[in-house]
Design an enzyme around this catalytic site. Structure first.
Site, PDB file in Angstrom:
ATOM      1  N   SER A  36       0.855  -1.020   0.039  1.00  0.00           N
ATOM      2  CA  SER A  36      -0.050  -0.006  -0.080  1.00  0.00           C
ATOM      3  C   SER A  36       0.817   1.290   0.031  1.00  0.00           C
ATOM      4  CB  SER A  36      -1.020  -0.153   1.283  1.00  0.00           C
ATOM      5  OG  SER A  36      -0.117  -0.108   2.584  1.00  0.00           O
ATOM      6  N   ASP A  58       3.714  -3.626  12.127  1.00  0.00           N
ATOM      7  CA  ASP A  58       3.176  -4.979  11.572  1.00  0.00           C
ATOM      8  C   ASP A  58       2.443  -5.686  12.516  1.00  0.00           C
ATOM      9  OD1 ASP A  58       3.575  -7.978  11.105  1.00  0.00           O
ATOM     10  OD2 ASP A  58       4.689  -6.947   9.119  1.00  0.00           O
ATOM     11  N   SER A 124     -12.765 -15.179   3.576  1.00  0.00           N
ATOM     12  CA  SER A 124     -12.869 -15.289   2.147  1.00  0.00           C
ATOM     13  C   SER A 124     -13.752 -16.454   1.613  1.00  0.00           C
ATOM     14  CB  SER A 124     -11.306 -15.455   1.465  1.00  0.00           C
ATOM     15  OG  SER A 124     -11.206 -16.184   0.214  1.00  0.00           O
ATOM     16  N   TYR A 149      -3.331 -19.336   0.299  1.00  0.00           N
ATOM     17  CA  TYR A 149      -4.087 -18.390   0.877  1.00  0.00           C
ATOM     18  C   TYR A 149      -5.377 -18.708   1.546  1.00  0.00           C
ATOM     19  CZ  TYR A 149      -7.527 -14.417   0.211  1.00  0.00           C
ATOM     20  OH  TYR A 149      -8.511 -13.729   0.728  1.00  0.00           O
ATOM     21  N   LYS A 153      -6.973 -18.578   5.491  1.00  0.00           N
ATOM     22  CA  LYS A 153      -8.117 -17.913   6.121  1.00  0.00           C
ATOM     23  C   LYS A 153      -8.743 -18.889   6.774  1.00  0.00           C
ATOM     24  CE  LYS A 153      -7.790 -13.728   4.164  1.00  0.00           C
ATOM     25  NZ  LYS A 153      -7.542 -12.526   5.090  1.00  0.00           N
ATOM     26  N   ARG A 231     -16.966 -15.725 -11.491  1.00  0.00           N
ATOM     27  CA  ARG A 231     -16.967 -15.031 -10.055  1.00  0.00           C
ATOM     28  C   ARG A 231     -17.995 -14.153  -9.491  1.00  0.00           C
ATOM     29  NH1 ARG A 231     -13.915 -18.853 -10.198  1.00  0.00           N
ATOM     30  NH2 ARG A 231     -11.648 -19.042  -9.638  1.00  0.00           N
TER      31      ARG A 231
END
Length: 337
Positions: A36, A58, A124, A149, A153, A231
């Site tokens: 970012s 962090d 997710s 990933y 999650k 999706r």
């Protein structure tokens, strides 16, 4: 109300920060800026007239977290911070478990020590697994995930579920969302990936603005309407509103799970054609091999969120395309100009 937003400088986080401030919350953002840009805070001020408090750090840094909780009177936490690229997660899985799983453990330990036990977790749709039937419903068990990933999650969801069982004072909302696209309608903030985009819409818009030569579509032989993946795409502003609505669920202890999606599946080719139709800009593309970890098609049943949170996705596909292009054309190099 003061909300700590981890990862609040990122794509979804920054849009949620705008909506939180708009509805009257005080916001403290924690972000390590690995994916970012701090310019986002100036843009947030342009939109809403206020900059959130920003702490660069962090979530794995316990000392940093303890300092935040001792300095600010935090009521609840919205936890976005983590790595999020499906393909990349298969290449560097340890990084994903270190950031996403270990980071959440450190965050929860710091929250418990500060007696802050209200958490919204950015989960997710991938936790439903590769064999789940569509549409995905919250009553379905977590399934066999297809990439690190998604596994990270699912692991965090289990950790948070066990935490709530062990301590009934905790209230945790798991938001399983699908594929956010678009940008704030002002064009001031949007998706600004570093390097080659992992997500579809920034890749499309970067090709449209001339930053990249052509779009690569990963796979055209899936068992879908046109052979490309399908999706559930929703506007990032709808997703941000979903997080604000989910704050109400934190008034009740235990674990609460909600899908945030539109309930409609659209193919990659349909998205490309829609962008070209709405913007009038050509997007050359070619097909590439399937990408590791991608499933053919999935979309949400989001009726529970509508019933219990009063939330539903209201922005149209045309709005998603218009806002994506406004952001990208006004900021061809993202927050760098």
């Amino acid at each position: 109300m003061t909300v700590l937003v981890t990862g609040g400088a990122g794509y979804i986080g920054s849009h949620t920060v705008v909506q939180l401030i708009a509805q009257g919350s005080q916001v403290v953002v924690l972000d390590n800026l690995c994916n970012s840009n701090p310019e986002v805070f100036n843009r947030i001020e342009d939109i809403i007239g206020v900059q959130p408090t920003f702490v660069e750090g962090d979530i794995r840094d316990r000392e940093c977290l303890d300092s935040i909780f001792s300095t600010y009177s935090i009521d609840s936490v919205i936890h976005f911070a983590g790595l999020k690229a499906v393909g990349e997660s298969s290449q560097i899985p340890l990084n994903y478990y270190q950031n996403n799983v270990h980071g959440t453990l450190v965050l929860c330990e710091a929250m418990a020590a500060a007696d802050v036990k209200k958490l919204i977790f950015s989960s997710s749709a991938t936790v439903y697994g590769e064999d789940a039937p569509v549409p995905y419903e919250e009553t379905m068990p977590r399934g066999k995930t297809s990439n690190p990933y998604g596994t990270s999650k699912a692991m965090v969801e289990q950790i948070l579920t066990d935490l709530c069982k062990s301590d009934p004072e905790w209230s945790v909302t798991l938001l399983r969302y699908f594929n956010p696209i678009g940008a704030h309608p002002s064009g001031c903030i949007g998706e600004d990936p570093k390097g080659i985009p992992n997500n579809l819409m920034p890749f499309i818009s970067q090709v449209a603005v001339g930053k990249r030569k052509e779009l690569s579509i990963f796979g055209n032989d899936y068992p879908t309407t046109d052979g490309t993946c399908e999706r559930d795409y929703l506007h990032v502003m709808d997703l941000a509103d979903g997080h604000v609505s989910a704050l109400s669920a934190l008034e009740y202890n235990g674990v609460h799970i909600y899908n945030l999606g539109t309930g409609n599946g659209l193919s990659v080719l349909a998205m490309v054609n829609s962008f070209m139709d709405v913007t009038g800009v050509d997007v050359p593309y070619s097909f590439a091999d399937r990408r590791d970890g991608d499933l053919p098609a999935f979309w949400a049943d989001a009726s529970k969120a509508e019933k219990e949170l009063g939330w539903s996705a209201t922005r149209t596909l045309d709005q998603m395309m218009e806002d994506t292009w406004r952001w990208q054309s006004n900021n061809p190099n993202g927050y760098d100009g």
